[in-house]
Design an enzyme around this catalytic site. Structure first.
Site, PDB file in Angstrom:
ATOM      1  N   SER A 125     -28.831  55.369 -29.820  1.00 43.76           N
ATOM      2  CA  SER A 125     -29.149  56.684 -30.968  1.00 43.76           C
ATOM      3  C   SER A 125     -28.134  57.411 -31.342  1.00 43.76           C
ATOM      4  CB  SER A 125     -30.092  57.606 -30.093  1.00 43.76           C
ATOM      5  OG  SER A 125     -31.183  57.084 -29.492  1.00 43.76           O
ATOM      6  N   HIS A 146     -32.629  50.288 -34.101  1.00 44.12           N
ATOM      7  CA  HIS A 146     -33.130  51.694 -33.629  1.00 44.12           C
ATOM      8  C   HIS A 146     -34.667  52.032 -33.376  1.00 44.12           C
ATOM      9  CE1 HIS A 146     -32.894  56.394 -33.391  1.00 44.12           C
ATOM     10  NE2 HIS A 146     -32.646  55.890 -32.152  1.00 44.12           N
ATOM     11  N   ASN A 196     -32.884  60.978 -37.459  1.00 48.07           N
ATOM     12  CA  ASN A 196     -32.170  62.175 -36.762  1.00 48.07           C
ATOM     13  C   ASN A 196     -31.253  63.107 -37.300  1.00 48.07           C
ATOM     14  OD1 ASN A 196     -33.846  61.709 -34.316  1.00 48.07           O
ATOM     15  ND2 ASN A 196     -32.484  60.160 -33.267  1.00 48.07           N
TER      16      ASN A 196
HETATM   17  N1  LIG Z   1     -35.505  57.545 -24.936  1.00 48.46           N
HETATM   18  C1  LIG Z   1     -35.665  57.623 -26.516  1.00 48.46           C
HETATM   19  O1  LIG Z   1     -36.337  58.577 -27.021  1.00 48.46           O
HETATM   20  C2  LIG Z   1     -34.657  56.822 -26.967  1.00 48.46           C
HETATM   21  C3  LIG Z   1     -35.193  56.485 -28.593  1.00 48.46           C
HETATM   22  C4  LIG Z   1     -34.403  55.710 -29.243  1.00 48.46           C
HETATM   23  C5  LIG Z   1     -33.363  55.116 -28.468  1.00 48.46           C
HETATM   24  N2  LIG Z   1     -32.820  55.267 -27.308  1.00 48.46           N
HETATM   25  C6  LIG Z   1     -31.631  54.620 -26.777  1.00 48.46           C
HETATM   26  O2  LIG Z   1     -31.949  53.491 -25.968  1.00 48.46           O
HETATM   27  C7  LIG Z   1     -31.330  53.382 -24.953  1.00 48.46           C
HETATM   28  C8  LIG Z   1     -32.213  53.347 -23.640  1.00 48.46           C
HETATM   29  O3  LIG Z   1     -32.759  54.769 -23.440  1.00 48.46           O
HETATM   30  P1  LIG Z   1     -33.921  55.027 -22.277  1.00 48.46           P
HETATM   31  O4  LIG Z   1     -34.782  56.129 -22.800  1.00 48.46           O
HETATM   32  O5  LIG Z   1     -34.868  53.515 -22.359  1.00 48.46           O
HETATM   33  O6  LIG Z   1     -33.163  54.961 -21.020  1.00 48.46           O
HETATM   34  P2  LIG Z   1     -33.882  54.798 -19.687  1.00 48.46           P
HETATM   35  O7  LIG Z   1     -32.986  55.513 -18.873  1.00 48.46           O
HETATM   36  O8  LIG Z   1     -35.418  54.928 -19.589  1.00 48.46           O
HETATM   37  O9  LIG Z   1     -33.570  53.045 -19.336  1.00 48.46           O
HETATM   38  C9  LIG Z   1     -32.372  52.568 -19.349  1.00 48.46           C
HETATM   39  C10 LIG Z   1     -32.480  51.426 -18.315  1.00 48.46           C
HETATM   40  O10 LIG Z   1     -31.189  50.698 -18.400  1.00 48.46           O
HETATM   41  C11 LIG Z   1     -30.795  50.138 -17.001  1.00 48.46           C
HETATM   42  N3  LIG Z   1     -29.318  49.841 -17.036  1.00 48.46           N
HETATM   43  C12 LIG Z   1     -28.311  50.621 -17.151  1.00 48.46           C
HETATM   44  N4  LIG Z   1     -27.271  50.159 -17.228  1.00 48.46           N
HETATM   45  C13 LIG Z   1     -27.466  48.890 -17.246  1.00 48.46           C
HETATM   46  C14 LIG Z   1     -26.877  47.703 -17.263  1.00 48.46           C
HETATM   47  N5  LIG Z   1     -25.493  47.711 -17.323  1.00 48.46           N
HETATM   48  N6  LIG Z   1     -27.324  46.638 -17.335  1.00 48.46           N
HETATM   49  C15 LIG Z   1     -28.580  46.369 -17.123  1.00 48.46           C
HETATM   50  N7  LIG Z   1     -29.357  47.627 -17.043  1.00 48.46           N
HETATM   51  C16 LIG Z   1     -28.973  48.821 -17.039  1.00 48.46           C
HETATM   52  C17 LIG Z   1     -31.271  51.250 -16.114  1.00 48.46           C
HETATM   53  O11 LIG Z   1     -31.462  51.176 -14.799  1.00 48.46           O
HETATM   54  C18 LIG Z   1     -32.462  51.967 -16.692  1.00 48.46           C
HETATM   55  O12 LIG Z   1     -33.611  50.981 -16.222  1.00 48.46           O
HETATM   56  C19 LIG Z   1     -30.213  54.342 -24.858  1.00 48.46           C
HETATM   57  O13 LIG Z   1     -29.281  53.917 -25.521  1.00 48.46           O
HETATM   58  C20 LIG Z   1     -30.873  55.482 -25.689  1.00 48.46           C
HETATM   59  O14 LIG Z   1     -30.071  56.406 -26.513  1.00 48.46           O
HETATM   60  C21 LIG Z   1     -33.673  56.207 -26.375  1.00 48.46           C
END
Ligand SMILES: NC(=O)c1ccc[n+]([C@@H]2O[C@H](COP(=O)([O-])OP(=O)(O)OC[C@H]3O[C@@H](n4cnc5c(N)ncnc54)[C@H](O)[C@@H]3O)[C@@H](O)[C@H]2O)c1
Length: 394
Positions: A125, A146, A196
């Site tokens: 993001s 995204h 955003n």
């Molecule tokens: N949550 C939102 O609203 C949202 C929206 C758009 C984009 N994003 C982006 O998406 C990505 C994930 O966000 P999320 O909310 O799903 O996070 P989250 O914390 O729910 O999930 C992340 C997962 O990645 C795993 N992980 C971490 N490092 C790892 C690695 N090296 N190899 C494999 N697995 C690994 C963790 O164990 C966790 O289960 C981020 O970059 C975030 O900025 C989030």
């Protein structure tokens, strides 16, 4: 780009599990991996429950649900030797923790086991797609995809190429996202991409109005709902999103924009977060969500509500016009992103045409001269549009 190749999803958290579900629903074999013990299994359960819920409501046939689940393959490790589980994938989408070093390390490892022509995508993001793309073995095959949360529900996907992304990859990903039932828009690699960035004044200007005591939260919310036809007012929406999450996005855009005052975070929101008043999830934010709490009534003053509505709308339109000028995306994609992606009642550029750019410029010029702050500077493109409109009617 529509044949059913294998898709990899790394990170099985909130976003990764949603993306995996969407890809499997579109008929792909999907390899999902997460480094944390138990996370992949949790994702399987989460997706399974969601799919069963669809079946129970009659929205999905039993055999469609079963074959969707059968296309998902979960693995507990993403890194080290297990990066090989993705070796047959044509596209791998990364949705791990929002940390540059972690993402860079992951992509480097994936590259060792993937075919050189495989496409790598990040769901970041706030990090620079360019900084990740420039370090790739095959930089032309790297871009941002995204998705919005929850990915299996929200239709918008911002397709984010960096300067080195092969045009055919951008077109192919746009086509692929459409085939997954999504609404793709192409955004340049700039902070906040489209949504955003352009949505910032909806929150920031609303808080500023409240901070100055011009109107209270309930009145500002009512103005945006009743006059603007937004589904939720800014304060209700911030409480719904979570003030910690909303503040983090604002801070990241502000910093990445080299501290442009248009995106400055507010002390009011910072203090709410300091206090743990995160919104609905913590029981209190701008509003109180306790058992006996009553929502405050708005001030029923049509002139005040109109003033509030016009000020926030002017800032939103100015931001959208500026994004066109700065080539963040096309006017069509900006309006598509805000209406179909995040449910704005009208595209901001269409709204500008409807109101007349000279009127919007008038609102912005008044704000700028009243406050003398760069925050209120009208976009040069808005000035040009207003001048063109005036010439038309001269
Ligand atoms: N949550 C939102 O609203 C949202 C929206 C758009 C984009 N994003 C982006 O998406 C990505 C994930 O966000 P999320 O909310 O799903 O996070 P989250 O914390 O729910 O999930 C992340 C997962 O990645 C795993 N992980 C971490 N490092 C790892 C690695 N090296 N190899 C494999 N697995 C690994 C963790 O164990 C966790 O289960 C981020 O970059 C975030 O900025 C989030």
């Amino acid at each position: 780009m529509t044949e059913k190749f294998s898709v990899g999803v790394v990170g099985a958290g909130a976003m990764g599990s949603g993306i995996a579900q969407v890809a499997a629903a579109a008929g792909h074999k999907v390899i999902v991996a997460d480094a944390s013990p138990g996370a992949a299994e949790k994702a399987r359960d989460r997706i399974g429950q969601g799919v069963e819920g669809q079946v129970a409501k009659g929205k999905m046939a039993r055999d469609a649900a079963d074959s969707l689940m059968s296309r998902l393959h979960f693995h507990e490790q993403a890194l080290g030797s297990d990066a090989g589980v993705f070796s047959g994938c044509t596209l791998v989408v990364e949705a791990i923790v929002e940390d540059f070093a972690a993402k860079q390390a992951l992509f480097s490892q994936l590259e060792q086991s993937l075919e050189p022509l495989a496409i790598l995508a990040t769901n970041t993001s706030s990090l620079s797609v360019t900084a990740l793309g420039g370090r790739r073995r095959n930089p032309g095959h790297f871009l941002g995809l995204h998705f919005f949360n929850p990915a299996q529900v929200m239709p918008l996907v911002e397709v984010v190429p960096w300067a080195g992304t092969d045009r055919r990859v951008v077109d192919g990903m746009r086509e692929l996202m459409t085939s997954w039932g999504k609404i793709p828009v192409v955004a340049s690699d700039t902070p906040g991409f489209i949504v955003n960035r352009i949505a910032r004044p909806f929150y920031g200007e609303a808080i500023r109005i409240a901070e100055e005591g011009i109107a209270d939260y309930a009145t500002i919310d009512a103005a945006m709902r009743d006059l603007g036809k937004f589904r939720m007012g800014p304060f209700e929406l911030m409480d719904f999103i979570g003030n910690d999450v909303n503040l983090a996005v604002t801070k990241s855009v502000f910093e990445a924009m080299f501290f442009d005052p248009r995106y400055r975070p507010s002390l009011t929101q910072q203090r709410l977060v300091d206090a743990g008043f995160l919104g609905k999830k913590s029981g209190r934010g701008y509003y109180d969500y306790g058992k006996d709490a009553k929502k405050p009534a708005p001030t029923n003053d049509p002139v005040l509500q109109l003033l509030v509505f016009e000020r926030i709308l002017a800032m939103l339109i100015n931001e959208a016009v500026d994004a066109v000028q700065m080539r963040v995306a096309t006017a069509e994609d900006i309006d598509l992103a805000m209406t179909r992606g995040v449910n704005y009642p009208k595209g901001l550029l269409a709204w500008c045409d409807e109101i007349g750019p000279e009127r919007v410029l008038g609102w912005m010029t008044r704000l700028q001269s009243e406050y003398g702050e760069d925050r209120y500077r009208p976009s040069p493109l808005l000035r040009k549009m207003a001048a063109d409109a005036n010439n038309l009617f001269a």
